[in-house]
Design a protein around this motif. Sequence first.
Motif, PDB file in Angstrom:
ATOM      1  N   ASP A 266       0.821  -1.213   0.000  1.00  0.00           N
ATOM      2  CA  ASP A 266       0.000   0.000   0.000  1.00  0.00           C
ATOM      3  C   ASP A 266       0.855   1.263   0.000  1.00  0.00           C
ATOM      4  O   ASP A 266       0.365   2.349   0.289  1.00  0.00           O
ATOM      5  N   GLY A 267       2.141   1.124  -0.334  1.00  0.00           N
ATOM      6  CA  GLY A 267       3.018   2.276  -0.390  1.00  0.00           C
ATOM      7  C   GLY A 267       2.775   3.112  -1.627  1.00  0.00           C
ATOM      8  O   GLY A 267       1.928   2.794  -2.466  1.00  0.00           O
ATOM      9  N   PRO A 268       3.533   4.205  -1.776  1.00  0.00           N
ATOM     10  CA  PRO A 268       3.345   5.082  -2.934  1.00  0.00           C
ATOM     11  C   PRO A 268       3.790   4.403  -4.218  1.00  0.00           C
ATOM     12  O   PRO A 268       4.596   3.465  -4.204  1.00  0.00           O
ATOM     13  N   PRO A 269       3.265   4.828  -5.367  1.00  0.00           N
ATOM     14  CA  PRO A 269       3.686   4.241  -6.646  1.00  0.00           C
ATOM     15  C   PRO A 269       5.153   4.534  -6.918  1.00  0.00           C
ATOM     16  O   PRO A 269       5.723   5.507  -6.420  1.00  0.00           O
ATOM     17  N   ILE A 270       5.759   3.668  -7.732  1.00  0.00           N
ATOM     18  CA  ILE A 270       7.162   3.827  -8.109  1.00  0.00           C
ATOM     19  C   ILE A 270       7.224   4.177  -9.591  1.00  0.00           C
ATOM     20  O   ILE A 270       6.579   3.528 -10.418  1.00  0.00           O
ATOM     21  N   ALA A 271       7.981   5.201  -9.924  1.00  0.00           N
ATOM     22  CA  ALA A 271       8.154   5.597 -11.321  1.00  0.00           C
ATOM     23  C   ALA A 271       9.552   5.195 -11.780  1.00  0.00           C
ATOM     24  O   ALA A 271      10.550   5.606 -11.183  1.00  0.00           O
ATOM     25  N   LEU A 272       9.622   4.374 -12.803  1.00  0.00           N
ATOM     26  CA  LEU A 272      10.888   4.013 -13.434  1.00  0.00           C
ATOM     27  C   LEU A 272      11.063   4.932 -14.639  1.00  0.00           C
ATOM     28  O   LEU A 272      10.418   4.761 -15.677  1.00  0.00           O
ATOM     29  N   VAL A 273      11.920   5.941 -14.476  1.00  0.00           N
ATOM     30  CA  VAL A 273      12.064   6.989 -15.471  1.00  0.00           C
ATOM     31  C   VAL A 273      13.282   6.710 -16.346  1.00  0.00           C
ATOM     32  O   VAL A 273      14.336   6.301 -15.858  1.00  0.00           O
ATOM     33  N   GLY A 274      13.127   6.964 -17.641  1.00  0.00           N
ATOM     34  CA  GLY A 274      14.231   6.751 -18.560  1.00  0.00           C
ATOM     35  C   GLY A 274      14.495   5.286 -18.845  1.00  0.00           C
ATOM     36  O   GLY A 274      15.616   4.896 -19.153  1.00  0.00           O
ATOM     37  N   ALA A 275      13.452   4.459 -18.732  1.00  0.00           N
ATOM     38  CA  ALA A 275      13.613   3.008 -18.931  1.00  0.00           C
ATOM     39  C   ALA A 275      13.823   2.683 -20.405  1.00  0.00           C
ATOM     40  O   ALA A 275      13.348   3.385 -21.295  1.00  0.00           O
TER      41      ALA A 275
ATOM     42  N   ILE B  60       5.103   3.154 -14.494  1.00  0.00           N
ATOM     43  CA  ILE B  60       4.567   3.391 -13.155  1.00  0.00           C
ATOM     44  C   ILE B  60       4.114   2.064 -12.562  1.00  0.00           C
ATOM     45  O   ILE B  60       3.302   1.348 -13.165  1.00  0.00           O
ATOM     46  N   VAL B  61       4.634   1.734 -11.396  1.00  0.00           N
ATOM     47  CA  VAL B  61       4.308   0.487 -10.709  1.00  0.00           C
ATOM     48  C   VAL B  61       3.579   0.815  -9.418  1.00  0.00           C
ATOM     49  O   VAL B  61       4.077   1.583  -8.592  1.00  0.00           O
ATOM     50  N   GLN B  62       2.400   0.238  -9.236  1.00  0.00           N
ATOM     51  CA  GLN B  62       1.622   0.412  -8.013  1.00  0.00           C
ATOM     52  C   GLN B  62       1.370  -0.950  -7.404  1.00  0.00           C
ATOM     53  O   GLN B  62       0.691  -1.784  -8.007  1.00  0.00           O
ATOM     54  N   GLY B  63       1.935  -1.198  -6.234  1.00  0.00           N
ATOM     55  CA  GLY B  63       1.778  -2.509  -5.616  1.00  0.00           C
ATOM     56  C   GLY B  63       2.397  -3.585  -6.467  1.00  0.00           C
ATOM     57  O   GLY B  63       3.579  -3.529  -6.807  1.00  0.00           O
ATOM     58  N   ARG B  64       1.594  -4.564  -6.880  1.00  0.00           N
ATOM     59  CA  ARG B  64       2.080  -5.658  -7.717  1.00  0.00           C
ATOM     60  C   ARG B  64       1.862  -5.396  -9.203  1.00  0.00           C
ATOM     61  O   ARG B  64       2.196  -6.227 -10.034  1.00  0.00           O
ATOM     62  N   GLU B  65       1.260  -4.268  -9.549  1.00  0.00           N
ATOM     63  CA  GLU B  65       0.847  -4.056 -10.926  1.00  0.00           C
ATOM     64  C   GLU B  65       1.610  -2.911 -11.600  1.00  0.00           C
ATOM     65  O   GLU B  65       1.936  -1.911 -10.968  1.00  0.00           O
ATOM     66  N   ILE B  66       1.895  -3.092 -12.899  1.00  0.00           N
ATOM     67  CA  ILE B  66       2.326  -1.980 -13.740  1.00  0.00           C
ATOM     68  C   ILE B  66       1.049  -1.273 -14.185  1.00  0.00           C
ATOM     69  O   ILE B  66       0.236  -1.845 -14.921  1.00  0.00           O
ATOM     70  N   VAL B  67       0.844  -0.033 -13.733  1.00  0.00           N
ATOM     71  CA  VAL B  67      -0.415   0.648 -13.999  1.00  0.00           C
ATOM     72  C   VAL B  67      -0.320   1.624 -15.160  1.00  0.00           C
ATOM     73  O   VAL B  67      -1.346   2.069 -15.687  1.00  0.00           O
ATOM     74  N   ALA B  68       0.886   1.988 -15.565  1.00  0.00           N
ATOM     75  CA  ALA B  68       1.014   2.908 -16.690  1.00  0.00           C
ATOM     76  C   ALA B  68       2.378   2.752 -17.325  1.00  0.00           C
ATOM     77  O   ALA B  68       3.372   2.491 -16.645  1.00  0.00           O
ATOM     78  N   VAL B  69       2.401   2.898 -18.666  1.00  0.00           N
ATOM     79  CA  VAL B  69       3.644   2.869 -19.429  1.00  0.00           C
ATOM     80  C   VAL B  69       3.385   3.657 -20.703  1.00  0.00           C
ATOM     81  O   VAL B  69       2.239   3.799 -21.134  1.00  0.00           O
ATOM     82  N   ASP B  70       4.435   4.208 -21.290  1.00  0.00           N
ATOM     83  CA  ASP B  70       4.194   5.107 -22.416  1.00  0.00           C
ATOM     84  C   ASP B  70       3.666   4.396 -23.657  1.00  0.00           C
ATOM     85  O   ASP B  70       3.049   5.009 -24.516  1.00  0.00           O
ATOM     86  N   VAL B  71       3.900   3.083 -23.769  1.00  0.00           N
ATOM     87  CA  VAL B  71       3.313   2.287 -24.842  1.00  0.00           C
ATOM     88  C   VAL B  71       2.870   0.969 -24.241  1.00  0.00           C
ATOM     89  O   VAL B  71       3.313   0.574 -23.176  1.00  0.00           O
ATOM     90  N   SER B  72       1.980   0.271 -24.932  1.00  0.00           N
ATOM     91  CA  SER B  72       1.467  -0.998 -24.434  1.00  0.00           C
ATOM     92  C   SER B  72       2.372  -2.124 -24.906  1.00  0.00           C
ATOM     93  O   SER B  72       2.266  -2.583 -26.044  1.00  0.00           O
TER      94      SER B  72
END
Length: 247
Positions: A37-46, A63-75
């Motif tokens: 339940d911590g804050p999301p993690i952003a992996l920048v410049g991946a 963007i990683v939230q918990g166990r899930e990747i919730v956002a990425v610039d492409v699918s």
Amino acid sequence: MRKPIILMAALAGTVLVAGLAAALAFTRGQYRGLPLDGPPIALVGARIYDPAGDSLIEGATVIVQGREIVAVDVSVTVIDSHVHLSGIRARASDGSRELGWLGYFWKFARKFPDRRRALIENGVTTVKSLGDPYPWITSFAEKIERHQLAGPRVFAAGPMFTAPGGHPVAQLRAAGQGDTSFIAQVTRQIVGPAEARTAVNQISRHVDYISAVLENRGFADLPVLAPAAIHAITTTPTATTCASSPT
């Protein structure tokens, strides 16, 4: 009588200090996980590998939230399709190894924080382990899944199915392993179909797929799995199989 008591107290104090120092060194830099339940993690410049297009996408943000990747610039699906998270290099031409066994076991016991950190910092969020000690690798993957350790999500094959004395058994022996328990944990040396079915049934409930070594890696004298054994591995109902030729 007083001198022995003083000596025993000094010895006990020395042992206590040494134990505390070892515990501190063990936990320092272990690269612990974050709460679910911590804050999301952003992996920048991946740098993301797109297996569908066989191309790299630079400068991505994941963007990683918990166990899930919730956002990425492409699918895309982010997978490094071939890793050995516990691997150690064979002897160099001068007979030396990548690192001494004491140093290796220290890293092994701490679940390789440097390797986990390197994968995450380079934008790798999911890996497929195609051969690591079993059941160590399943415990390793579960600790990451529960966020007890920080690292990429791990899909694990467990031990590599190979012919007796085939790859990577010969290479591990050349690296100084000998006939140790490490070889027994990282491989299953399969003689025939009956043995293959038994081995698959023993581990398939605990791993994500089975890794079978089909090649001799360019060494003509190395044995390879018999066709009947390969057929048994791939047709055993409980198995999801991933054929490979690990390095």
